[in-house]
Design an enzyme around this catalytic site. Structure first.
Site, PDB file in Angstrom:
ATOM      1  N   ASN A 154      30.145 -67.321  19.684  1.00 56.11           N
ATOM      2  CA  ASN A 154      29.199 -66.206  19.579  1.00 56.11           C
ATOM      3  C   ASN A 154      29.093 -65.418  20.886  1.00 56.11           C
ATOM      4  OD1 ASN A 154      27.808 -67.945  21.239  1.00 56.11           O
ATOM      5  ND2 ASN A 154      25.985 -68.125  19.958  1.00 56.11           N
ATOM      6  N   GLU A 156      22.370 -67.688  25.155  1.00 57.40           N
ATOM      7  CA  GLU A 156      22.686 -67.264  23.801  1.00 57.40           C
ATOM      8  C   GLU A 156      22.437 -65.769  23.601  1.00 57.40           C
ATOM      9  OE1 GLU A 156      24.263 -69.381  22.126  1.00 57.40           O
ATOM     10  OE2 GLU A 156      23.113 -71.138  21.524  1.00 57.40           O
ATOM     11  N   HIS A 212      28.484 -66.703  23.887  1.00 57.13           N
ATOM     12  CA  HIS A 212      27.607 -67.269  24.917  1.00 57.13           C
ATOM     13  C   HIS A 212      28.430 -67.827  26.075  1.00 57.13           C
ATOM     14  CE1 HIS A 212      27.300 -71.634  23.056  1.00 57.13           C
ATOM     15  NE2 HIS A 212      28.287 -71.576  23.916  1.00 57.13           N
ATOM     16  N   ASP A 266      24.694 -76.739  32.480  1.00 62.07           N
ATOM     17  CA  ASP A 266      23.636 -76.967  31.504  1.00 62.07           C
ATOM     18  C   ASP A 266      23.514 -78.420  31.077  1.00 62.07           C
ATOM     19  OD1 ASP A 266      26.091 -76.828  30.221  1.00 62.07           O
ATOM     20  OD2 ASP A 266      25.647 -74.989  29.142  1.00 62.07           O
TER      21      ASP A 266
HETATM   22  C1  F6R Z   1      29.218 -76.018  28.337  1.00 51.35           C
HETATM   23  C2  F6R Z   1      28.839 -74.640  28.130  1.00 51.35           C
HETATM   24  C3  F6R Z   1      29.219 -73.859  26.907  1.00 51.35           C
HETATM   25  C4  F6R Z   1      30.677 -74.070  26.470  1.00 51.35           C
HETATM   26  C5  F6R Z   1      30.981 -73.261  25.218  1.00 51.35           C
HETATM   27  C6  F6R Z   1      32.378 -73.546  24.703  1.00 51.35           C
HETATM   28  O1  F6R Z   1      28.723 -76.503  29.560  1.00 51.35           O
HETATM   29  O2  F6R Z   1      28.159 -74.136  28.956  1.00 51.35           O
HETATM   30  O3  F6R Z   1      29.007 -72.501  27.127  1.00 51.35           O
HETATM   31  O4  F6R Z   1      31.531 -73.696  27.518  1.00 51.35           O
HETATM   32  O5  F6R Z   1      30.074 -73.567  24.224  1.00 51.35           O
HETATM   33  O6  F6R Z   1      32.452 -74.867  24.286  1.00 51.35           O
HETATM   34  P1  F6R Z   1      33.839 -75.565  23.917  1.00 51.35           P
HETATM   35  O7  F6R Z   1      34.623 -75.618  25.182  1.00 51.35           O
HETATM   36  O8  F6R Z   1      33.472 -76.934  23.439  1.00 51.35           O
HETATM   37  O9  F6R Z   1      34.484 -74.713  22.890  1.00 51.35           O
END
Ligand code: F6R
Length: 243
Positions: free
Chosen positions: A136, A143, A138, A67
């Site tokens: 959450n 989301e 995701h 992303d």
């Molecule tokens: C990042 C992504 C997100 C993160 C998730 C956890 O490319 O796709 O899904 O993996 O938000 O983020 P952290 O690792 O910062 O807790």
């Protein structure tokens, strides 16, 4: 689904890097699916170390990131492309032309998103997809919602995610409200998936997969239960609600 519970973040990073390293050694032209955020930083550090020690060669490796924020380009220090350059690409011998991070400034986003999925397919598909997980539930920027995008799409970030991710920005107002993200179908097409999670704040999200009896679009990560080759690597804190 395979579950590995490690003592701490360092061990998660080492185990994940060893799994990825074995796959790179077995297939030098491997297609890696990569994530940003805090979680994979330790894994990337281990991979860099293995490259510097001459154990790993990334010259044939191809990569696709999950992303990117809409509106940010690689010169913007808050962009995911910048993050990947800093935390991995600038320290290994991956070829620039083999790196793919969604373009947050593409002119025709709809066409661009379709092309991104086509490009992954043309590369032979993702061999191993690294994932973090949001508090959450995701994965990527898919989301919780009443329905989920199948392919790469422009998505709206939830207020929760904006607040959680504001730690990387000067203020919450600077966090973009939209992102380009692989869809749930793009992710489920990967041949194998490695989901990493550490810390107590991920315990509910991890528990919602491990205890899951019905997949739900309100917990996007629950769709991983449909995949035949998923390994979840957590530390004791992230596992603390599932014991
Ligand atoms: C990042 C992504 C997100 C993160 C998730 C956890 O490319 O796709 O899904 O993996 O938000 O983020 P952290 O690792 O910062 O807790």
């Amino acid at each position: 689904m395979k579950l590995i519970v490690e003592k701490n973040y360092e061990n998660i990073s080492r185990t994940a890097a060893n799994i990825i390293a074995d796959k790179v050694l077995a297939k030098p032209g491997i297609v890696l699916g990569l994530a940003t955020g805090s979680t994979p930083i330790g894994t990337y550090k281990e991979l860099i170390k293995m490259y510097k020690e001459g154990i790993l060669d990334f010259s044939e490796v191809r990569s696709f990131n999950l992303d990117e924020y809409v509106g940010l380009d690689e010169n913007n220090p808050y962009s995911y492309r910048y993050f990947m350059n800093e935390n991995l690409f600038d320290h290994i011998n991956i070829k620039k032309e083999n790196i793919h991070v969604p373009d947050g400034k593409a002119e025709n986003m709809d066409e661009y998103c379709k092309d991104y999925d086509r490009l992954i397919e043309k590369a032979g598909g993702i061999d191993v997809q690294i994932l973090g997980i949001g508090e959450n539930g995701h994965i990527a920027f898919i989301e919780p919602d009443t329905s989920l995008p199948i392919g790469t799409s422009v998505v709206e970030l939830t207020e929760d995610t904006i607040v959680v991710n504001s730690r990387f920005f000067n203020s919450v107002d600077e966090v973009p409200r939209t992102a380009v993200s692989m869809g749930i179908g793009s992710i489920l097409k990967a041949k194998s998936i490695l989901l990493l999670a550490n810390g107590r704040r991920k315990a509910d999200a991890i528990n919602s997969i491990l205890e899951c009896e019905r997949i739900s679009t309100e917990i996007p990560a629950s769709f991983l239960l449909l995949h035949p080759d998923v390994t979840i690597i957590v530390d004791e804190e992230a596992y603390s609600k599932s014991k």
